[in-house]
Design an enzyme around this catalytic site. Structure first.
Site, PDB file in Angstrom:
ATOM      1  N   GLU A   5       0.855  -1.192   0.000  1.00  0.00           N
ATOM      2  CA  GLU A   5       0.000   0.000   0.000  1.00  0.00           C
ATOM      3  C   GLU A   5       0.888   1.238   0.000  1.00  0.00           C
ATOM      4  O   GLU A   5       2.051   1.156   0.382  1.00  0.00           O
ATOM      5  CB  GLU A   5      -0.903  -0.006   1.243  1.00  0.00           C
ATOM      6  CG  GLU A   5      -0.164   0.382   2.508  1.00  0.00           C
ATOM      7  CD  GLU A   5      -0.617  -0.347   3.767  1.00  0.00           C
ATOM      8  OE1 GLU A   5      -1.177  -1.454   3.670  1.00  0.00           O
ATOM      9  OE2 GLU A   5      -0.370   0.203   4.850  1.00  0.00           O
ATOM     10  N   LYS A  48       2.821   4.582   0.985  1.00  0.00           N
ATOM     11  CA  LYS A  48       3.311   5.204   2.223  1.00  0.00           C
ATOM     12  C   LYS A  48       3.055   6.696   2.073  1.00  0.00           C
ATOM     13  O   LYS A  48       3.719   7.387   1.314  1.00  0.00           O
ATOM     14  CB  LYS A  48       4.801   4.935   2.402  1.00  0.00           C
ATOM     15  CG  LYS A  48       5.383   5.527   3.670  1.00  0.00           C
ATOM     16  CD  LYS A  48       6.817   5.032   3.866  1.00  0.00           C
ATOM     17  CE  LYS A  48       7.388   5.404   5.222  1.00  0.00           C
ATOM     18  NZ  LYS A  48       7.654   6.827   5.398  1.00  0.00           N
ATOM     19  N   ASP A  51       2.930  10.568   2.929  1.00  0.00           N
ATOM     20  CA  ASP A  51       3.876  11.452   3.596  1.00  0.00           C
ATOM     21  C   ASP A  51       3.114  12.452   4.462  1.00  0.00           C
ATOM     22  O   ASP A  51       2.836  13.567   4.064  1.00  0.00           O
ATOM     23  CB  ASP A  51       4.685  12.189   2.521  1.00  0.00           C
ATOM     24  CG  ASP A  51       6.021  12.631   3.049  1.00  0.00           C
ATOM     25  OD1 ASP A  51       6.334  12.320   4.218  1.00  0.00           O
ATOM     26  OD2 ASP A  51       6.754  13.293   2.299  1.00  0.00           O
ATOM     27  N   TYR A  79      -4.180   2.452   8.979  1.00  0.00           N
ATOM     28  CA  TYR A  79      -3.515   1.304   8.378  1.00  0.00           C
ATOM     29  C   TYR A  79      -2.902   0.374   9.406  1.00  0.00           C
ATOM     30  O   TYR A  79      -2.306  -0.628   9.064  1.00  0.00           O
ATOM     31  CB  TYR A  79      -2.434   1.752   7.399  1.00  0.00           C
ATOM     32  CG  TYR A  79      -1.461   2.755   7.994  1.00  0.00           C
ATOM     33  CD1 TYR A  79      -1.495   4.085   7.604  1.00  0.00           C
ATOM     34  CD2 TYR A  79      -0.539   2.373   8.954  1.00  0.00           C
ATOM     35  CE1 TYR A  79      -0.631   5.013   8.152  1.00  0.00           C
ATOM     36  CE2 TYR A  79       0.327   3.295   9.507  1.00  0.00           C
ATOM     37  CZ  TYR A  79       0.277   4.610   9.104  1.00  0.00           C
ATOM     38  OH  TYR A  79       1.134   5.527   9.666  1.00  0.00           O
ATOM     39  N   LYS A 137      11.019   2.847  -1.072  1.00  0.00           N
ATOM     40  CA  LYS A 137      10.917   4.284  -1.330  1.00  0.00           C
ATOM     41  C   LYS A 137      10.961   4.614  -2.825  1.00  0.00           C
ATOM     42  O   LYS A 137      11.627   3.936  -3.596  1.00  0.00           O
ATOM     43  CB  LYS A 137      12.080   5.007  -0.637  1.00  0.00           C
ATOM     44  CG  LYS A 137      12.141   4.796   0.860  1.00  0.00           C
ATOM     45  CD  LYS A 137      11.371   5.835   1.623  1.00  0.00           C
ATOM     46  CE  LYS A 137      12.231   7.041   1.870  1.00  0.00           C
ATOM     47  NZ  LYS A 137      11.624   7.979   2.813  1.00  0.00           N
ATOM     48  N   CYS A 197      25.654  44.681  -2.928  1.00  0.00           N
ATOM     49  CA  CYS A 197      24.373  44.219  -2.408  1.00  0.00           C
ATOM     50  C   CYS A 197      23.225  44.794  -3.231  1.00  0.00           C
ATOM     51  O   CYS A 197      23.160  46.011  -3.420  1.00  0.00           O
ATOM     52  CB  CYS A 197      24.239  44.641  -0.948  1.00  0.00           C
ATOM     53  SG  CYS A 197      22.593  44.334  -0.280  1.00  0.00           S
ATOM     54  N   CYS A 256      21.207  47.447  -0.962  1.00  0.00           N
ATOM     55  CA  CYS A 256      21.720  48.716  -0.444  1.00  0.00           C
ATOM     56  C   CYS A 256      22.954  49.220  -1.187  1.00  0.00           C
ATOM     57  O   CYS A 256      23.425  50.330  -0.927  1.00  0.00           O
ATOM     58  CB  CYS A 256      22.036  48.598   1.047  1.00  0.00           C
ATOM     59  SG  CYS A 256      23.504  47.633   1.400  1.00  0.00           S
ATOM     60  N   CYS A 262      26.777  40.998   2.242  1.00  0.00           N
ATOM     61  CA  CYS A 262      26.662  42.461   2.178  1.00  0.00           C
ATOM     62  C   CYS A 262      27.353  43.035   3.414  1.00  0.00           C
ATOM     63  O   CYS A 262      27.181  42.538   4.517  1.00  0.00           O
ATOM     64  CB  CYS A 262      25.177  42.822   2.163  1.00  0.00           C
ATOM     65  SG  CYS A 262      24.845  44.519   2.664  1.00  0.00           S
ATOM     66  N   CYS A 295      21.629  48.394   5.638  1.00  0.00           N
ATOM     67  CA  CYS A 295      21.046  47.655   4.522  1.00  0.00           C
ATOM     68  C   CYS A 295      19.590  47.332   4.839  1.00  0.00           C
ATOM     69  O   CYS A 295      19.306  46.614   5.789  1.00  0.00           O
ATOM     70  CB  CYS A 295      21.831  46.368   4.284  1.00  0.00           C
ATOM     71  SG  CYS A 295      21.054  45.291   3.077  1.00  0.00           S
TER      72      CYS A 295
HETATM   73  P1  AMP Z   1       9.606   6.230   8.825  1.00  0.00           P
HETATM   74  O1  AMP Z   1       9.196   7.271   9.824  1.00  0.00           O
HETATM   75  O2  AMP Z   1      10.090   6.828   7.538  1.00  0.00           O
HETATM   76  O3  AMP Z   1      10.523   5.223   9.385  1.00  0.00           O
HETATM   77  O4  AMP Z   1       8.308   5.434   8.389  1.00  0.00           O
HETATM   78  C1  AMP Z   1       7.342   5.032   9.299  1.00  0.00           C
HETATM   79  C2  AMP Z   1       6.176   5.934   9.165  1.00  0.00           C
HETATM   80  O5  AMP Z   1       5.575   5.821   7.893  1.00  0.00           O
HETATM   81  C3  AMP Z   1       5.051   5.621  10.100  1.00  0.00           C
HETATM   82  O6  AMP Z   1       5.260   6.113  11.384  1.00  0.00           O
HETATM   83  C4  AMP Z   1       3.912   6.299   9.410  1.00  0.00           C
HETATM   84  O7  AMP Z   1       3.854   7.645   9.845  1.00  0.00           O
HETATM   85  C5  AMP Z   1       4.272   6.334   7.946  1.00  0.00           C
HETATM   86  N1  AMP Z   1       3.351   5.620   7.066  1.00  0.00           N
HETATM   87  C6  AMP Z   1       2.692   6.184   6.052  1.00  0.00           C
HETATM   88  N2  AMP Z   1       1.929   5.299   5.415  1.00  0.00           N
HETATM   89  C7  AMP Z   1       2.097   4.118   6.030  1.00  0.00           C
HETATM   90  C8  AMP Z   1       1.570   2.818   5.836  1.00  0.00           C
HETATM   91  N3  AMP Z   1       0.713   2.562   4.848  1.00  0.00           N
HETATM   92  N4  AMP Z   1       1.949   1.846   6.681  1.00  0.00           N
HETATM   93  C9  AMP Z   1       2.828   2.104   7.684  1.00  0.00           C
HETATM   94  N5  AMP Z   1       3.361   3.305   7.905  1.00  0.00           N
HETATM   95  C10 AMP Z   1       3.013   4.316   7.098  1.00  0.00           C
END
Ligand code: AMP
Length: 747
Positions: free
Chosen positions: A130, A132, A134, A242, A330, A435, A438, A459, A465
């Site tokens: 699934e 990940k 951000d 999740y 990643k 600069c 100024c 500067c 300035c």
């Molecule tokens: P990291 O902090 O980079 O080591 O990765 C772990 C973090 O990934 C977790 O604490 C979550 O905040 C985030 N995360 C986002 N999506 C998922 C997912 N589908 N499963 C597990 N962790 C996830």
């Protein structure tokens, strides 16, 4: 530290001392980045650079396992809670994830699990895959179906209590009413912002005179971690579930079964989750999600694979801070091609000239990018740190077509120049030697540490300035300094241009008489401009009169809030006050050291003035503060050498009262205690001892009673010592006292 400047030596070739020194330095650096990332929501390095530092750290620890302690970064996650919220311990730690960057590493992950479980290569083994997302992770605790607590990850063991904030997120149910919900159920998932919502927040942010937020992750973290939950409510945060922490009885036996239950109970769950039966299927899903990445509408930085069978997860367990049964595969940073339309020079608070590429706007992974940093003069020329070549030595010019990278969290970077697209008439960029703000000379100082020319051109205009002045004022009101509600960087610029604010003290008189009306006018003008720009950007006609009138109504509110924000800051912690002054090399840590040591701004100022006049004892007083050092001391003394700085401070002190640091009192081992000194003290004078105790939050008394906590007795102590013994009080000698308060309470 930039990974490029990391020592080139292979870990195997490091000697013990070298390895130790680098390991400690990396730990400090990583901790700082963790705090910036998790607590300040203001990272300084890209994820990829962070990962490089982290890998080096882990490599050294692998080679020298003795270095690892319980605090080792391989055993903790994230950063300690920031202190702004109450802390809560997680019943089950919230962990991090191992990382894979290549297909081979994913295959190795599968093989490692099979070895651990003694499963043959062809035995069935299923994984979920699934995205990940951000954002930032959050743990929601439900008891008998009711949401009772929401906690951030923090350092994995202990997080911040953000329950009222979480309650305002519409994706988070307050009540789980479905059949079969476990009595105790900790649901874990990710809080995030979509690209569209992020863009809308930034638009409002700018209209309100605040700095735009760097990226959706920071926006989500900042929105959730608001002291006022109503602010969180106004931000369209999303949540998907999740994972889980403590559960009284698991309602399913597989990962995908659990996620299905979470969906049944009313949570949003991962999009594009698939159950995979082989490494090939996992990689296929990784590619598929990668293709969809730009259209998802939110930031993701990888795909997470998890062993599906929960019994197997249980057997696999954890290695330090990572589950053995899961890994994050990643994606690389997102790259796009665009053109450099212009190179702008920004002048910073300390006069540093930073070049910024103005790009033809381009969408990189869903976010529109208009600027990229060009770091410094050498970077443009194709010269890297240490004099090495960058981009094969190719320089960067206006008109160049370049690849840029948005690596999740930092300002976009320029990667490569496409030379075949370079216009025939292009010329090398001439970095200004004066600069742009100024006109003063801008010079590259000799760096005594590297023995070479500093990469930064500065500067030399100082406070004459305007750009430096504005940046200093922005620093003065920034989040870790005065943090004035309603007064962000944009308004500072506006108030400066209107001639209303030229020094920090001016901020505090904005509400007086005519100045109030002028402040209002200036802000109104600026907001109207912004509204027009916004309408123009949306290809609509100029804002209608009615629209403007409506916005004008809000105007009055903006100014009232601004003035209230200013009033609220007439008293402020001494450490913040010192930090706000923006003295070179005096960041938050040094500001705190100084606040603790001197206890008042007057004491700091007077010592610095004496040192500036050549008083060696006064100078020694600074050097004696552990951790400060010569460079910082010189910078401090320089500031107080100049009349205009002293005047600026005096004017400010007429408006603002810095308070001694509260943390000193609560953090010290003698805070709130009553201390009696008796007999002869040999290392300290009585007055010194008394001042020291008081600085650390203790009360000093002349007589012993049942209310006394500590009696410090030197040679010749008589009746008071006897009484202390009768009352069974804590008695110590002078050395014991000094040891207790940590060598003078200067740390
Ligand atoms: P990291 O902090 O980079 O080591 O990765 C772990 C973090 O990934 C977790 O604490 C979550 O905040 C985030 N995360 C986002 N999506 C998922 C997912 N589908 N499963 C597990 N962790 C996830």
């Amino acid at each position: 530290m930039n990974p490029k400047t990391l020592r080139e030596t292979a870990v195997a070739d490091l000697d013990l001392d070298g390895a130790r020194a680098e390991y400690d330095a990396l730990a400090a650096e990583l901790k700082r980045h963790d705090a910036l990332y998790y607590n300040e929501d203001a990272p300084e390095v890209s994820d990829a650079d962070y990962d490089a530092l982290r890998r080096r750290y882990e490599e050294i620890e692998g080679a020298y396992p003795d270095f690892a302690t319980a605090e080792s970064l391989t055993r903790t996650v994230g950063a300690e809670p920031s202190g702004r919220f109450a802390k809560r311990r997680h019943a089950v730690p919230m962990l991090s994830l191992g990382k894979a960057y290549t297909d081979e590493e994913v295959a190795e992950f599968d093989a490692r699990i099979r070895r651990f479980l003694r499963l043959p290569a062809d035995a069935p083994l299923a994984f979920t895959a699934e995205p990940k997302v951000d954002g930032l992770s959050l743990s929601l605790r439900y008891e008998n179906g009711a949401l009772v607590a929401a906690t951030t990850r923090g350092d994995g063991q202990e997080g911040e209590d953000v329950t009222p904030n979480a309650m305002t997120v519409s994706d988070i149910p307050h009540e789980l009413t479905a059949e079969g919900v476990p009595a105790v159920f900790e649901v874990r998932g990710e809080i995030y912002l979509t690209h569209a919502d992020f863009a809308a927040i930034n638009e409002r942010q700018v209209a309100a005179g605040k700095q735009p937020i760097a990226n959706p992750r920071n926006g989500a973290a900042g929105s959730l971690r608001q002291l006022d939950a109503e602010v969180t409510r106004s931000r369209p945060l999303k949540f998907f579930a999740y994972a889980w922490g403590e559960v009284s009885a698991l309602p399913a036996r597989t990962q995908h079964g659990m996620v299905q239950k979470l969906a049944d109970y009313g949570f949003r769950t991962p999009d594009h989750m698939r159950l995979c039966h082989s490494v090939d299927e996992m990689l296929e899903q990784y590619r598929l999600i990668g293709e969809k990445r730009a259209e998802l509408g939110y930031d993701i930085d990888g795909v997470v694979y998890k062993v599906d069978d929960l019994a197997l997860q249980e057997r696999l367990g954890f290695v330090s801070r990572e589950p053995r049964w899961a890994i994050a595969h990643k994606y690389s940073a997102e790259v796009a091609i665009t053109e450099i339309e212009q190179i702008d020079i920004q002048v910073g608070r300390t006069g540093a000239l930073t070049p910024v590429a103005k790009l033809k706007p381009v969408t990189v992974g869903g976010v529109v990018v208009r600027n990229a940093t060009l770091h410094n003069e050498d970077f443009i020329k194709g010269i890297g740190p240490d004099g090495t070549q960058l981009r094969g030595g190719t320089d960067i010019r206006v008109g160049d077509t370049v690849t840029i990278q948005r690596a999740g969290d930092v300002i976009p970077q320029v990667l490569e120049v496409m030379l075949d697209k370079r216009p025939a008439d292009s010329a090398p960029y001439a970095f200004p030697t004066t600069c742009p703000a100024c006109g003063s000379n801008a010079v590259r100082e000799h760096n005594p540490r590297s023995g070479r020319e500093d990469v930064v051109r500065r500067c030399t205009g100082g406070l004459t300035c305007p750009a430096q002045l504005v940046e200093r004022l922005k620093h003065f009101v920034s989040r870790n300094a005065f943090d004035i509600d309603g007064l962000g960087g944009t308004f500072i610029e506006v108030l400066y241009e209107a001639g209303l604010v030229r020094s920090p003290a001016d901020i505090f008189t904005l509400g007086e008489g005519e100045r109030k009306a002028k402040t209002r006018e200036a802000i109104e003008r600026r907001r109207n401009e912004l509204i027009d720009q916004r309408f123009a950007a949306q290809n609509k006609v100029r804002a209608t009169k009615a629209k403007k009138a409506k916005e004008a109504e809000e105007e009055a509110k903006v100014v009232t809030n601004l003035l209230a924000g200013i009033e609220a800051r007439r008293t402020i912690g001494l450490d913040r006050f010192i930090f706000a002054l923006g003295i070179r090399h005096v960041g938050e840590t040094n500001a705190r050291l100084l606040a603790r040591h001197f206890g008042s701004i007057e004491a700091l100022r007077d010592t610095a003035i004496r040192a500036a006049g050549g008083d060696e004892e006064a100078k020694a007083d600074f050097i004696a503060i552990g951790g400060l050092g010569e460079v910082v001391t010189e910078a401090l003394i320089d500031v107080f050498r100049e009349d205009h700085n002293r005047d600026m401070l005096a004017a400010l002190l007429e408006q603002v009262t810095p308070e001694p640091m509260e943390a000193v009192a609560t953090a010290s081992p003698v805070a709130g205690k009553t201390v009696v000194f008796t007999g002869t003290l040999e290392q300290l004078t009585r007055d010194e001892a008394k001042a020291m105790a008081e600085r650390l939050g203790a009360k000093v008394s002349g007589s012993v009673s049942a209310k006394t906590d500590i009696v410090v007795a030197g040679p010749g102590a008589g009746s008071k010592l006897k009484k202390a013994a009768e009352l069974g009080l804590t008695v110590m000698d002078e050395a014991g006292w000094i040891a207790l308060v940590g060598g003078g309470g200067e740390g």
